[in-house]
Structures are given as structure tokens and as C-alpha cells.
Design a protein around this motif. Structure first.
Motif, PDB file in Angstrom:
ATOM      1  N   HIS A 191       0.867  -1.096  -0.068  1.00 43.11           N
ATOM      2  CA  HIS A 191      -0.131   0.156   0.068  1.00 43.11           C
ATOM      3  C   HIS A 191       0.803   1.423   0.115  1.00 43.11           C
ATOM      4  CE1 HIS A 191      -4.149  -2.189   1.115  1.00 43.11           C
ATOM      5  NE2 HIS A 191      -3.731  -2.164   0.343  1.00 43.11           N
ATOM      6  N   SER A 192       2.095   1.260  -0.129  1.00 44.62           N
ATOM      7  CA  SER A 192       3.046   2.269  -0.590  1.00 44.62           C
ATOM      8  C   SER A 192       3.112   2.190  -2.067  1.00 44.62           C
ATOM      9  CB  SER A 192       4.468   2.369   0.390  1.00 44.62           C
ATOM     10  OG  SER A 192       4.218   2.625   1.496  1.00 44.62           O
ATOM     11  N   VAL A 193       2.229   2.755  -2.730  1.00 43.74           N
ATOM     12  CA  VAL A 193       2.120   2.539  -4.170  1.00 43.74           C
ATOM     13  C   VAL A 193       2.716   3.711  -5.036  1.00 43.74           C
ATOM     14  CG1 VAL A 193       0.375   2.234  -6.068  1.00 43.74           C
ATOM     15  CG2 VAL A 193      -0.174   1.415  -3.549  1.00 43.74           C
ATOM     16  N   ASP A 194       3.069   3.223  -6.041  1.00 48.15           N
ATOM     17  CA  ASP A 194       3.860   4.124  -6.960  1.00 48.15           C
ATOM     18  C   ASP A 194       4.895   5.254  -6.519  1.00 48.15           C
ATOM     19  OD1 ASP A 194       2.488   2.671  -9.003  1.00 48.15           O
ATOM     20  OD2 ASP A 194       0.790   4.079  -9.232  1.00 48.15           O
ATOM     21  N   ASP A 195       5.705   4.919  -5.528  1.00 45.64           N
ATOM     22  CA  ASP A 195       6.533   6.008  -5.103  1.00 45.64           C
ATOM     23  C   ASP A 195       7.863   5.926  -6.035  1.00 45.64           C
ATOM     24  OD1 ASP A 195       5.035   6.328  -2.812  1.00 45.64           O
ATOM     25  OD2 ASP A 195       5.919   4.975  -1.588  1.00 45.64           O
ATOM     26  N   ARG A 196       8.507   7.050  -6.010  1.00 46.09           N
ATOM     27  CA  ARG A 196       9.621   7.320  -7.023  1.00 46.09           C
ATOM     28  C   ARG A 196      10.669   7.861  -6.149  1.00 46.09           C
ATOM     29  NH1 ARG A 196       6.346   4.725  -9.306  1.00 46.09           N
ATOM     30  NH2 ARG A 196       5.294   5.165 -10.967  1.00 46.09           N
TER      31      ARG A 196
END
Length: 431
Positions: free
Chosen positions: A200-205
Motif C-alpha cells: 500500500h505504499s504505491v507508485d513511489d519514486r
């Protein structure tokens, strides 16, 4: 010109000059200026009550009695990280909290004479917030995002202390960060997903992030990922940590569909470069692709793919990996709960000693294809064995590789009947 007119002209010029010289202390047009520590929170709160705006902190030192809170729509803006210095009289308080949507902090410096005992220099406690052009010295954690979304952190410089950035949330971007001189047990450069579960830590960059630890007091990791869905890492590098980059989900955590592109996962002085493992039986890592990455371990195996915590690790893919082996193995695969589905394609694995690719007992489902393993470009001494199999290794594919310059043997150990070993240059013994 009469004497009277000359005097008036001189007075006008003087007044213009005085106004211009004072302008930097006034900040951007419309900003509320806080010239003392006592004025900062009042100015922030006032701007928040009036629908947002800029609170300007001129170049000087400011000390919070506890910490400052930036309301929604307010930007706390300093005259530059070298000239405006913020700290707190409390050694373990959050110094600045971004407390509402649209809150931001820009161009500020944080400086503590000794490492802080706790808290974050900047704590993000709202969605849609920004941290820009910040420097931090001796933090416990420089920036913490404990479960908030759409946060942008750009141009961050961290020196010393324990940890750099702690991120949990959705669509968080950390770009152009330089985190150096940090160290000690339990410390890290960047941590992703510590407070979330089920990816649920989604699409981090993470883009252009460099960690360079204190080589004499190694931290645990340069970059630690515990829970992530669709993580993207590009042009990151890690030096001098115990582990350069570690993927280690805990109870209920999942790392899924991570993409690593052109990353120095571990370089000079790391004990291990890239470790993928689990810390609980229900933890999983699946679908990781690493393209054009680099590893160069100083003393142990460069890449380890394992499931020592009892969880599931499968679907780990390396394309164009460049690995310099100075310790035990270039890639050690010990994940055996499932067919590992580890693939190594179009890669170069070279070293001074040890083994190129090593499969632990019972590991199945590994492919090594179209890669150069051994002595590369005459720069290294060939491995004692390019590939090593500890037993019970089946569904293994070894095809189209260049084992040139091998001493003997190219392969050590046996593979099972469902394996394919063919068309490898320099292969001197059959499996």
C-alpha cells in the motif's frame, strides 16, 4: 540645478537605495515576515487563517521551543539553506510539521551541533505537500512521511546523523537527494513502506538519490524497502553501508512490481550490495526487474536472493546487470520455497575470486542467458567457478553465455534432468 533641487535629488536616490537594500529582508511580494523565533508560529497561523500564503524567514537562526506547524496552503520559505538555520530546543521533537494540504517548506537549513535523539526535522502529516531545496545536518530522521500521499521532496541535502528520509504512502517522489555521512545501527539513508502493508505504499519514486554513509560507522542500509507496489528507482547509488539496497518485507508486507533502472545498488565499501529477503512467513517479494544496474561488493556476495524468513520470493529479473565480485558470489540465490523464477540476461559478472552465479541447495527455476561470466575485458582474474550448484537444482537454463578465460571448471556441481545447458562459449565440462 539649484542647491535645493540637488539636495532633494540626493535624498530621493538615497531613499531608493535604502528601499532596495532592505528588499531581501521583506521576502517575496505579499509574504508575511517572521524576524524572530517567537514570531514564526504566529505568522504561520495567521497566514493559515487567511487562506494561505508565504511566511518569509530572513537569513538568521531560529529556535523553536518545541516545533512549528505549517497550516494548509501555507509555504514556509527561507532566504536560503545556507543563511536561514532552523532548530529546536527539544532534542527529539519534530521541528517543522506540514500539517495541511498544500503546505510546503522551501530553501531552509536545519542544523544541530550533535545528532538529534528523535523526531524529524520535517514531518509531513498531510497529503499534497512539498519539501524543496532543504539542507539538514545531524538529524535523527531528516524527513518523515508517515502514511500520507502525493508528497514531493526535491533537492534535499543531508549530512551526518542517523537516517535521511522515511517514506510511507502513495505517489511520493524523492528526487535529487544527497544523503551522506550518516551511520550507526538501525540507521538508513532512505526507507520505503515501513508503516504500510499489502503493497500500500504505491507508485513511489526515487530518482537521482545518492547515499554515502559513514564508512567507519556503517548504517544498516543505504536504501531499505519494506512494502511497495510499483516502486520506481532510477539513477540511485549507495556507498559504504552494510547493505547498499535491501528489499525486506515484514509481517503482512509485500513488494510487488518494482522497477530498478540504471541504479548503483551498491558500490565501494558495502558489505553486501543488493539483498532480497523476507522477515516473516507471510511476507512476499514478487515481480522485480533490474535493468542496467551495477553492484560491486567489497567483502561478501554482491546480490543475494533469499527467503530466510520463511516468506515467498520469486520473479526476480536482471537485464544488463554489471557485477564486480570482490567477495564470495556475484549472485547467490537461496530462495527455495517456490521455483525462484530468477532470470539473468545479457549481463556481465566478473571478479577477482569466488563464483559468478551460485545456486544454493534446492533452488530451482533459474535462467542464465546471453551473459558474460568470468574475466571481463582482461581487467579481472577469472573465477574458480563461473556457476556453482549445491544440489537439488532443477529447471535450470544456462544458454548462450560466454565463459571465456575460465580456469576450471566453468560449472561446479550438477543440475537436474529438466535443465538445459547448451551453446555456452568456454564451457569445459558438462553438468
Amino acid at each position: 540645478m539649484s542647491l535645493e533641487k540637488a539636495a532633494l535629488a540626493a535624498l530621493f536616490v538615497a531613499s531608493i537605495g535604502s528601499s532596495c537594500s532592505a528588499q531581501p529582508d521583506l521576502g517575496p511580494p505579499g509574504a508575511v515576515v517572521a524576524r524572530s523565533s517567537a514570531e514564526v508560529q504566529a505568522a504561520l497561523s495567521s497566514a493559515g487563517r487567511n487562506g494561505g500564503g508565504i511566511v518569509w524567514l530572513p537569513g538568521r537562526a531560529y529556535t523553536a521551543a518545541g516545533g512549528w506547524s505549517v497550516p494548509a496552503g501555507v509555504t514556509m520559505k527561507c532566504s536560503g539553506s545556507a543563511s536561514t538555520k532552523l532548530t529546536s530546543s527539544s532534542p527529539d521533537a519534530d521541528i517543522v510539521t506540514l500539517a495541511g494540504p498544500g503546505a510546503a517548506i522551501e530553501d531552509c537549513g536545519f542544523s544541530s551541533p550533535i545528532r538529534r535523539a528523535g523526531g524529524a526535522d520535517i514531518a509531513v502529516r498531510a497529503n499534497d505537500t512539498a519539501v524543496r531545496r532543504i539542507s539538514v545536518v545531524n538529524p535523527f530522521v531528516a524527513v518523515a512521511v508517515p502514511g500520507f500521499d502525493r508528497v514531493v521532496i526535491v533537492d534535499l541535502d543531508v549530512q551526518g546523523g542517523c537516517s535521511g528520509v522515511d517514506l510511507s504512502g502513495i505517489e511520493i517522489t524523492l528526487e535529487r537527494a544527497n544523503i551522506r555521512g550518516f551511520g550507526g545501527a538501525g540507521c538508513y539513508g532512505v526507507r520505503v513502506g515501513a508503516l504500510t502493508r499489502a503493497a500500500h505504499s504505491v507508485d513511489d519514486r526515487l530518482i537521482d538519490v545518492e547515499t554515502a554513509a559513514d564508512a567507519n560507522h556503517k548504517p544498516d542500509e543505504g536504501i531499505l524497502v519494506q512494502d511497495a507496489g510499483g516502486l520506481f528507482m532510477s539513477r540511485c547509488s549507495n556507498l559504504f553501508a552494510t547493505v547498499g539496497t535491501k528489499f525486506l518485507p515484514g509481517p503482512g508486507q509485500l513488494i510487488q512490481w518494482a522497477t530498478l533502472d540504471d541504479d548503483y545498488l551498491g558500490d565501494a565499501g558495502n558489505t553486501y550490495d543488493f539483498v532480497i529477503d523476507t522477515a516473516a512467513p507471510d511476507a512476499e517479494v514478487q515481480g522485480v526487474q533490474c535493468t542496467a544496474c551495477w553492484t560491486s561488493s567489497s567483502s561478501r556476495s554482491g546480490v543475494i536472493v533469499g527467503d530466510t524468513g520463511g516468506g515467498s520470493v520469486f520473479g526476480i529479473h536482471f537485464v544488463g546487470l554489471r557485477a564486480m565480485v570482490n567477495g564470495a558470489d556475484g549472485i547467490l540465490v537461496i530462495a527455495r520455497r517456490h521455483p525462484a523464477d530468477v532470470t539473468i540476461d545479457d549481463s556481465q559478472i566478473c571478479g577477482f575470486r569466488g563464483t559468478g552465479v551460485h545456486l544454493g541447495a534446492g533452488v530451482t527455476g533459474v535462467s542464465v542467458r546471453a551473459s558474460r561470466i568470468g574475466s571481463c575485458d582482461g581487467a579481472t582474474t577469472p573465477f574458480a567457478a563461473n556457476l556453482a550448484f549445491d544440489g537439488g537444482n532443477d529447471a535450470v537454463t544456462v544458454t548462450g553465455n560466454d565463459f571465456g578465460g575460465v580456469r576450471a571448471p566453468a560449472l561446479r556441481g550438477q543440475v537436474g534432468p529438466r535443465s538445459l545447458v547448451a551453446n555456452n562459449r568456454g564451457l569445459q565440462s558438462a553438468p
